[in-house]
Write a protein that holds these residues in place. Structure first.
Motif, PDB file in Angstrom:
ATOM      1  N   UNK A   1       0.993  -0.895   0.169  1.00  0.00           N
ATOM      2  CA  UNK A   1       0.311   0.575   0.012  1.00  0.00           C
ATOM      3  C   UNK A   1       0.463   1.376   0.332  1.00  0.00           C
ATOM      4  N   UNK A   2       0.438   1.865  -0.753  1.00  0.00           N
ATOM      5  CA  UNK A   2       1.274   3.327  -0.942  1.00  0.00           C
ATOM      6  C   UNK A   2       0.472   4.801  -0.407  1.00  0.00           C
ATOM      7  N   UNK A   3       1.529   6.306   0.191  1.00  0.00           N
ATOM      8  CA  UNK A   3       0.257   7.071   0.312  1.00  0.00           C
ATOM      9  C   UNK A   3       1.418   8.239  -0.740  1.00  0.00           C
ATOM     10  N   UNK A   4       0.237   8.790  -1.271  1.00  0.00           N
ATOM     11  CA  UNK A   4       0.527  10.100  -1.927  1.00  0.00           C
ATOM     12  C   UNK A   4      -0.251  10.905  -1.677  1.00  0.00           C
TER      13      UNK A   4
ATOM     14  N   UNK B   1       0.002  -6.665  -7.752  1.00  0.00           N
ATOM     15  CA  UNK B   1      -1.864  -5.688  -6.827  1.00  0.00           C
ATOM     16  C   UNK B   1      -1.239  -4.584  -6.222  1.00  0.00           C
ATOM     17  N   UNK B   2      -1.591  -3.423  -6.286  1.00  0.00           N
ATOM     18  CA  UNK B   2      -1.046  -2.673  -4.609  1.00  0.00           C
ATOM     19  C   UNK B   2      -2.496  -2.017  -4.937  1.00  0.00           C
ATOM     20  N   UNK B   3      -1.789  -1.216  -3.787  1.00  0.00           N
ATOM     21  CA  UNK B   3      -3.244  -0.492  -3.325  1.00  0.00           C
ATOM     22  C   UNK B   3      -2.435   0.974  -3.069  1.00  0.00           C
ATOM     23  N   UNK B   4      -3.264   2.675  -3.710  1.00  0.00           N
ATOM     24  CA  UNK B   4      -2.173   3.908  -3.645  1.00  0.00           C
ATOM     25  C   UNK B   4      -3.281   4.442  -3.458  1.00  0.00           C
ATOM     26  N   UNK B   5      -3.218   5.367  -1.595  1.00  0.00           N
ATOM     27  CA  UNK B   5      -4.229   6.116  -1.110  1.00  0.00           C
ATOM     28  C   UNK B   5      -3.681   7.680  -1.750  1.00  0.00           C
ATOM     29  N   UNK B   6      -4.619   8.617  -2.228  1.00  0.00           N
ATOM     30  CA  UNK B   6      -3.560   9.992  -3.104  1.00  0.00           C
ATOM     31  C   UNK B   6      -4.563  10.917  -3.049  1.00  0.00           C
TER      32      UNK B   6
ATOM     33  N   UNK C   1       7.884   7.038  -4.651  1.00  0.00           N
ATOM     34  CA  UNK C   1       7.005   6.744  -4.332  1.00  0.00           C
ATOM     35  C   UNK C   1       6.311   6.414  -5.437  1.00  0.00           C
ATOM     36  N   UNK C   2       6.319   7.128  -6.787  1.00  0.00           N
ATOM     37  CA  UNK C   2       5.626   7.031  -8.137  1.00  0.00           C
ATOM     38  C   UNK C   2       6.037   6.435  -8.546  1.00  0.00           C
TER      39      UNK C   2
END
Length: 811
Positions: A544-547, A572-577, A559-560
């Motif tokens: 999981x990534x936060x942007x 398969x990932x999750x991006x919260x932005x 992160x990008x």
């Protein structure tokens, strides 16, 4: 006596000096050449020459010459801009007495204003042109205090200049011919009265004349401040470079299957060929174009190819190759577009040795290094070359471009003259606030008309900045491309819901076999959502990534890159932005959740879903309506835009082929709800300021050009975050080499060396939180969050802690 314009001292010894007459003559010649090239007008060119030849006239005082050597002065008699400005106006009155063009009547006023501010930001005619009756008051007692001191210095300065009258008049003989300093001393107040008369007359002129004169003024002012700084620093000239018109064709042949006719690659090839054909045939009488195509269809490469092909046509027509200026809304997407263009240019034989003569990147985080002829120029020279856009291709931000076109600050305006004769690509132009669209329309058309610019607007959500009669669409029948796509569907769920409820729903339906992008409108809501779901995602073994802009730029860029690498490896990932991913960030995920916002923003983020057009699936974009005390969407975009979006989305599941008409309906709806007058009023305020030469009003009594803001700062301040030991070292260097360096030149050089690394650790935070941080000096514009206090204020995953009330209470 020799008079100098610039002297550099080292250990109390002169290591460099420039004769004043040589400096002014060189600047004058360059301004005249620039002006003649663009305007093809002998009188305007002469006025430009005079501005250059008189801009440092006030340095002929012994007060200034002593100040050059000692750096000290017992009074302000060394000031030189005002006396130079009045002298410039005086000479312009004598040399431009022509009556066949009403614009010529105002050249003394233009010269005065340009010279007066060549060492600072622009002010306004209201502040700088003294009223006649006030000039007649005893000791100028009726004049504003700031201007009064300048007026009171004139007589002693001119008396001092007359001591060396013969020398000065002889030096000017070769530059301007005969001048009479005694006559100037006797008539300088009359010159100021004439300037007031010109200001009063200009107020009654029509808007076309005012705008034309404003454009000429900015060109002269820009050319003056750029050439003044270049000559003082002895910046070596950069030879222009040729870019083959088929450079992109060659690149595509090497990198892509250009014969593919199906799928996303087939669409990209078809669009590329049609736009290339159109740009090769279109009449050069047209200056404004649009390129409207769905997201992910290769607009960057297609538009750049169109620009290069147009550049070749313009070279044959005008015998000069225009620069290409590629402007994007956010720094976060500049790097990837720059890299693509850079890779295209690598096929030019001398590109590696002359890299920056071909292309530069310019924004607040970019390097200031400038490489040409296998040499990286010294930092002060590099800075001047980069900031004046001295390159064939400039990749930059809307901030840099529009604060130059509609600006007042010296550092932005010094590149204005280099925008002339350019091809301007505006990517995702709908990100400009709607209230400024009428203003942007007029200013871009003015660039096309007065400075011979060619403008291409790139977008997937065609905004109503230009109507069909004002701009030529490069991709004819573009609706057919929107109609054929079925990559994604928008599914609205507009009942009001809280962040925690949405996070709970996400956890219930989360499937680790899908990749997800969640885009929320505020940093607080995005952090709350991320913290709620992180354990759920990680328990499934996914990343999981936060942007957002809440994390330092260095980490955001990393992160990008990490996100792209994961997707390329089919993880398969999750991006919260937040909205930083909406425009131009080239990522492709399976499912998108988006808080309600303007339709164009929703469609932009939909472009990050099934972007590669997997025929075996349809990407899903879920739109929610988040609310705490008020709707999060209204906090960011205002209620009208979001209400219009909600009305169009309500109870409708929308296929991608419907997006084209949905966008048009949205813009129509917003205009109707806002009222055309409201939108025009915001633009008209800035336009009126432009017409009246009100660039900045320190007292806040009038609308001014400085009121134009693409981004509302809302009382934010910059904080340097010591997130690691490297950051501690960088701050220590900043403290020692910049904050405590007394020598201005060394301080500037040190900052340029450190700038990119330093800025990569800076975040903007609400000012109310900054009181707890270290302020290096009383007037410092930057705060410090020390490494020792990091855990209380900064989270390694989500960045700056905006929920600080509990911490402050505990302290």
């Amino acid at each position: 006596m020799d008079f100098f314009s610039h002297i550099q001292m080292d250990n109390k010894k002169i290591v460099y000096k420039k004769l004043l007459r040589d400096h002014m003559l060189e600047v004058a010649k360059n301004i005249k050449l620039n002006t003649q090239t663009i305007f093809k007008d002998e009188i305007w060119s002469k006025a430009g020459f005079i501005v250059g030849a008189t801009h440092d006239f006030g340095k002929y005082t012994t007060y200034f010459q002593d100040y050059l050597i000692t750096g000290k002065s017992k009074s302000n008699l060394h000031w030189h801009s005002f006396v130079s400005a009045v002298f410039g106006a005086y000479i312009t009155i004598i040399h431009t007495k022509v009556t066949d063009n009403p614009l010529y009547d105002y050249l003394p006023l233009i010269a005065y204003f340009a010279i007066l501010h060549h060492h600072g930001n622009l002010s306004s005619f209201d502040n700088d042109v003294v009223e006649m009756q006030k000039l007649s008051s005893y000791n100028f007692e009726l004049v504003d205090s700031r201007m009064r001191e300048k007026l009171q210095l004139m007589e002693p300065q001119l008396e001092n200049i007359l001591i060396h009258r013969e020398t000065i008049e002889a030096e000017y003989q070769d530059i301007l011919g005969n001048i009479n300093l005694l006559d100037f001393k006797g008539n300088w107040i009359s010159v100021l009265k004439e300037l007031h008369r010109q200001k009063y007359k200009l107020q009654k002129e029509n808007e076309d004349i005012k705008l034309k004169l404003n454009t000429f003024f900015l060109f002269i002012y820009s050319s003056l401040i750029d050439n003044d700084k270049r000559d003082a620093a002895e910046v070596r000239k950069i030879k222009r470079k040729h870019i083959p018109e088929d450079i992109v064709d060659y690149y595509r042949k090497e990198e892509f299957n250009i014969y593919e006719t199906h799928g996303i690659d087939g669409v990209r090839n078809d669009i590329y060929q049609k736009v290339s054909k159109k740009i090769s045939e279109i009449s050069l009488d047209n200056h404004v174009f649009t390129l409207t195509a769905p997201t992910g269809t290769g607009k960057t490469i297609t538009a750049f190819s169109a620009a290069v092909k147009l550049r070749e046509r313009l070279k044959l027509y005008y015998d000069e190759e225009p620069r290409i200026i590629y402007a994007l809304p956010f720094t976060s997407i500049i790097d990837q577009n720059f890299s693509v263009i850079e890779k295209i240019l690598e096929n030019i034989p001398d590109f590696q040795s002359d890299k920056n003569a071909y292309i530069i990147k310019h924004h607040h985080l970019s390097d200031v290094g400038y490489q040409v002829e296998n040499e990286t120029r010294p930092l002060d020279e590099s800075m001047l070359l980069v900031e004046s856009w001295d390159s064939e291709i400039v990749v930059t931000t809307f901030i840099q471009l529009f604060y130059t076109i509609i600006g007042y600050k010296n550092r932005f305006l010094k590149k204005y003259h280099n925008i002339a004769n350019s091809i301007i690509l505006l990517d995702e132009v709908q990100n400009i606030p709607m209230e400024y669209w009428p203003l942007v329309n007029i200013m871009l058309q003015n660039l096309a008309k007065e400075l011979n610019c060619y403008i291409i607007l790139l977008t997937a959500t065609k905004p109503f900045i230009f109507n069909e009669s004002e701009a030529i669409e490069l991709l004819e029948n573009n609706q057919e491309y929107f109609d054929k796509f079925n990559r994604v569907v928008i599914k609205p769920h507009l009942e009001e819901i809280g962040v925690e409820q949405l996070a709970q729903k996400f956890c219930e339906v989360y499937n680790q076999e899908n990749s997800y992008l969640i885009v929320l409108n505020t940093i607080n809501s995005s952090v709350e959502f991320y913290n709620y779901i992180i354990s759920k995602v990680k328990s499934k073994g996914n990343k999981i990534f936060y942007l957002s802009t809440n994390i330092i730029p260095k980490e955001r860029i990393k992160r990008i890159t990490d996100i792209k690498n994961c997707l390329e490896n089919h993880e398969k990932i999750v991006v919260v932005s937040t909205q930083v991913v909406e425009a131009g960030v080239d990522i492709d995920l399976d499912v998108v959740l988006r808080d309600l916002g303007p339709i164009d923003s929703i469609i932009q983020v939909a472009g990050r879903c099934n972007r590669g057009w997997d025929a075996n699936k349809c990407g899903k974009v879920y739109v929610f309506n988040l609310k705490d005390d008020i709707h999060y969407s209204s906090k960011i975009y205002g209620s009208i835009s979001c209400k219009a979006s909600a009305n169009l989305l309500e109870k409708n599941i929308l296929q991608e082929r419907e997006f084209y008409h949905l966008i048009a309906d949205y813009f129509d709806s917003v205009k109707l709800m806002r009222g055309i007058q409201q939108e025009s009023d915001e633009s008209q305020k800035i336009l009126n300021a432009i017409y009246d030469f009100r660039f900045c009003d320190d007292l806040g009594m009038y609308d001014s050009v400085s009121d134009f803001k693409l981004i509302q700062d809302n009382n934010y301040v910059d904080v340097f975050v010591q997130v690691d030991k490297d950051a501690v070292g960088i701050w220590n260097r900043f403290d020692k080499e910049i904050l405590h360096e007394k020598n201005f030149k060394k301080r500037q050089e040190n900052y340029l060396k450190l700038k990119k690394e330093f800025k990569s650790y800076v975040v903007s935070v609400p000012e109310k939180f900054a009181n707890e941080f270290v302020r290096p000096s009383k007037n410092s514009s930057i705060f410090l969050l020390p490494y020792g206090n990091l855990k209380d204020y900064y989270d390694k995953n989500t960045g700056f802690n905006r929920n600080l009330e509990t911490i402050f209470i505990a302290m």
